[in-house]
Design an enzyme around this catalytic site. Structure first.
Site, PDB file in Angstrom:
ATOM      1  N   GLU A   1      63.889  50.364 -24.153  1.00  0.00           N
ATOM      2  CA  GLU A   1      64.469  49.981 -25.437  1.00  0.00           C
ATOM      3  C   GLU A   1      64.071  48.585 -25.913  1.00  0.00           C
ATOM      4  O   GLU A   1      64.004  48.344 -27.112  1.00  0.00           O
ATOM      5  CB  GLU A   1      66.007  50.062 -25.351  1.00  0.00           C
ATOM      6  CG  GLU A   1      66.552  51.472 -25.251  1.00  0.00           C
ATOM      7  CD  GLU A   1      66.321  52.282 -26.517  1.00  0.00           C
ATOM      8  OE1 GLU A   1      66.461  51.724 -27.624  1.00  0.00           O
ATOM      9  OE2 GLU A   1      65.976  53.472 -26.393  1.00  0.00           O
TER      10      GLU A   1
ATOM     11  N   SER B   1     112.981  89.198 -21.325  1.00  0.00           N
ATOM     12  CA  SER B   1     113.969  89.348 -20.254  1.00  0.00           C
ATOM     13  C   SER B   1     114.000  88.178 -19.289  1.00  0.00           C
ATOM     14  O   SER B   1     114.945  88.057 -18.487  1.00  0.00           O
ATOM     15  CB  SER B   1     113.702  90.641 -19.478  1.00  0.00           C
ATOM     16  OG  SER B   1     113.876  91.766 -20.320  1.00  0.00           O
TER      17      SER B   1
END
Length: 748
Positions: A192, A458
């Site tokens: 870079e 239930s």
């Protein structure tokens, strides 16, 4: 009337013969009309020879060619002159002289050009300065400019200290240069900004090189930004590609170089640069792509990370491994060329290229990490630095829970039309051991274990039966299973059959609807709602007769919490997941202290409820939940048209709920709580209880044969209830004391 030229020339000839030191006085001849020579009168008028600038014709051509202006000179005809003195050419040859006028004109044009360029340069510099000053003025005051704080990372750890997930905006904690292998930052410099240590924020050579490459290729092939410029963009600016942004980027780069060392700038860059997939910084990227911290990456992996920042989406090794490896090769070559590594090291790295790790499982541990983030603020407020959160999650349990849910859906989901599931497991004190909020976190981050509210069916019935026990009934209390009608509502059993007189224990074990609805109406729906809320249900409950069949929506976490009070002997708990919070340097921020809600169920009632729910496993609808060697209590739940299916069960130390269904609330095909949810529950519990010594359930008196017969049912007296809001009124029997269940069971 002028100076006697002949005498003057003679005087010059005689001057060489005059004795040294002699002096010759000038003579002046005033001519006619003037004083006589012998009178010594002087004529002060200047002759042509005495003038400073000789007139044309009064001086020799040789002198004139050298002194008069270019516009007064004429080119020679090239012919020989006549006369002793050489005429106008002074005796010179007939060769013409160079055209001095063209030379002077050429010099004049060049001077004008340079003058114009100089002025243009000055005005250009002024214009550039004005542009820079304008964009500088758009930035915050330079004396108040500071590097913005990096969003804090929250590392969520399991109970054993292993990493579950990094949460926050970065995906990884801050790292220091000294903790990284040298080749990791060097890889970024090589690819870079190889002049990083030589420039002052802006690299003119790099800019010129990029411009040349871009002009040659006719496109933007290279960028001239330094690492400092990239950092400035990441810290202060947007990602827009505009001239204005580039100018501000350059200004801020100079500021960074003036206020931070190269090492500090490099560290800031490595911790802020974006690597794709939500990973900011090398730590987050190393964990995301290689499953390891940045300090442990290899040279090949470091090269791949460095190459990735050019185009994170296109070069992500998880999406495009070929392109990622090709870019890593370029990085390794640059590192060798610039002397960061040897050629042999580069060759070795090229021979063993980096490979991204595949995500393990469905990533469902992130549901637990998300829940941590949901509750963290309640304990420490907003985090302003990297922190480490240690949780109650057991890695083995979370893995078992993920497999239990994903496997059952993968194998039978298509046929049964089941697309989602959730699982919650709590210890007796409410610590969350496992939490799965869906089948695949990558495809859906919605947490169905904590955020979804579904009808429990239930699975809600135990709260009705507990209310009955608290009103003096026992498991041997008899009610009749028969068709009922409450103001036009006619609840039916799932089997569509009726069994006549049944004990409460049998009615709960067989999940009989008619009897539980009768009980809810008899006891009052509000009392049932209060019982559920006392045990840990926090969602709003509709207090009418339908509450008995679980029509009010709850979350899986709430339902599991309420059952935990039965599993631990009657103590109310608040579910918790955070053990402690520390900063990355070890400073303690929060530590949980033991806490509970005290007793919420009487011990005798806990014992009876555990017996009844144990019967559901040994002989009722929850039979698939049986675990050899362990006492298990459980209840199934199935809602209308099988839109939701539940299995909630527990041993003496672990409570687990499983829910299966669809996000769009569409019906499943032949799925009940006792089928697929029971299978998933059983699969999980077998793994979760490995190595755990079996213990009896709290209050268990049935270490004796579990198949001991229930006491004979009593004749059912007529009932009378005072139901709320329009329910049918029936007769209520006069109060009478029934023998305690344990008195009946053991002959007391």
């Amino acid at each position: 009337m002028g100076i006697d030229n002949d005498q003057d020339r003679q005087g010059r000839r005689d001057q060489g013969r005059r004795p040294a030191g002699s002096r010759r006085e000038p003579r002046f001849d005033f001519g006619e009309g003037g004083p006589a020579h012998d009178d010594g009168a002087e004529d002060w008028r200047l002759s042509a020879q005495d003038r400073l600038a000789p007139r044309t014709g009064d001086v020799d051509d040789t002198d004139r060619n050298e002194e008069m202006a270019p516009r007064q000179r004429k080119a020679s005809t090239g012919k020989a002159s006549t006369g002793k003195a050489g005429g106008r050419n002074g005796g010179r040859s007939g060769r013409s002289r160079p055209p001095a006028r063209k030379s002077r004109r050429r010099r004049s044009l060049i001077g004008t050009l340079f003058s114009t360029l100089f002025m243009l340069g000055i005005w250009g510099a002024i214009a550039v300065g004005a542009v820079v000053i304008y964009h500088f003025s758009q930035l915050p005051p330079i004396d108040t400019l500071t590097v913005p704080r990096r969003p804090p990372n929250i590392a969520v750890l399991a109970a054993d200290g292993s990493l579950i997930a990094n949460k926050g905006d970065t995906g990884g904690q801050t790292v220091k240069l000294k903790d990284l292998p040298p080749y990791l930052p060097e890889a970024f410099i090589a690819i870079e900004d190889h002049r990083f240590y030589d420039h002052w924020g802006i690299d003119p050579q790099g800019v010129a090189r990029a411009l040349a490459a871009n002009l040659t290729r006719g496109s933007v092939a290279q960028g001239g930004s330094t690492l400092t410029q990239q950092l400035a963009k990441n810290l202060f600016l947007t990602q827009d590609r505009t001239v204005s942004r580039k100018i501000q980027e350059a200004i801020l780069s100079l500021w960074l170089e003036q206020n931070y060392t190269k090492g500090e700038i490099l560290a800031l860059y490595l911790n802020r640069v974006y690597f794709g997939a939500g990973a900011y910084g090398v730590e987050a990227a190393a964990l995301r792509y290689f499953g390891k911290p940045a300090k442990d990456v290899t040279l090949a992996e470091a090269a791949m990370l460095a190459g990735l920042v050019q185009a994170p989406s296109r070069l992500a090794p998880t999406r495009n491994p070929t392109a990622a490896q090709a870019r890593a090769q370029v990085v390794l070559t640059r590192m060798a060329e610039q002397g960061f590594i040897t050629e042999q090291q580069a060759k070795n790295a090229l021979m063993t290229p980096a490979e991204a790790v595949k995500p393990r499982g469905a990533g469902t541990a992130n549901y637990a990490a998300d829940f941590v983030m949901d509750v963290l603020d309640d304990f420490i407020g907003a985090a302003d630095t990297d922190i480490v959160v240690r949780t109650t999650i057991e890695p083995a349990m979370i893995s078992a829970a993920e497999r239990a849910i994903t496997d059952i859906i993968a194998k039978k989901g298509t046929e049964a039309h089941v697309s989602q599931g959730a699982l919650v497991a709590l210890s007796n004190d409410g610590a969350i051991r496992a939490l799965v909020g869906g089948r695949n976190y990558a495809t859906s981050q919605f947490n169905r274990a904590t955020a979804a509210r579904r009808q429990p069916g239930s699975a809600f019935k135990p709260f009705v039966y507990l209310t009955a026990l608290e009103r003096g009934m026992t498991p041997s209390t008899v009610r009749v299973d028969e068709p009922v009608n409450f103001g036009g509502w006619q609840p039916r059993n799932f089997s569509r059959r009726y069994s006549g007189p049944m004990t409460l224990a049998s009615a709960l074990a067989q999940s009989t609807n008619t009897i539980v609805v009768k009980l809810a109406v008899e006891l009052g729906p509000k009392a049932v709602a209060q019982t559920a809320q006392r045990l840990g249900i926090t969602s709003p409950l509709t207090a009418n007769a339908t509450i008995a069949l679980g029509t009010s929506e709850v979350s899986a976490l709430e339902l599991t919490t309420a059952y935990t009070a039965l599993a631990n002997g009657g103590i109310g708990i608040v579910p918790w997941i955070i053990r402690d919070v520390k900063t990355v340097d070890g400073r303690l921020v929060y530590q949980r202290q033991p806490f509970d809600l005290g007793r919420v169920i009487d011990e005798a009632n806990v014992s009876m409820m555990n017996y009844m729910l144990h019967q559901a496993v040994t002989s009722g609808s929850a039979r698939r939940g049986a675990l050899p060697g362990y006492e298990v209590a459980a209840k199934t739940g199935t809602t209308q048209e099988t839109r939701d299916a539940w299995f909630v069960g527990y041993t003496s130390g672990l409570v687990t709920s499983v829910w299966l269904g669809n996000d769009d609330n569409s019906p499943m095909k032949n799925v009940t709580g006792g089928s697929l949810p029971a299978e998933a529950w059983h699969t999980f519990m077998v793994e979760a209880l490995k190595g755990v010594e079996p213990k009896p359930l709290p209050g268990s008196p049935w270490a004796a044969p579990e198949d001991a017969p229930l006491p004979p049912p009593e004749a059912m007296p007529p009932m009378n209830t005072a139901p709320e809001s329009g329910a049918q009124t029936v007769q209520r029997p006069a109060p009478q004391r029934e023998k305690n269940f344990f008195e009946r069971l053991f002959g007391g």
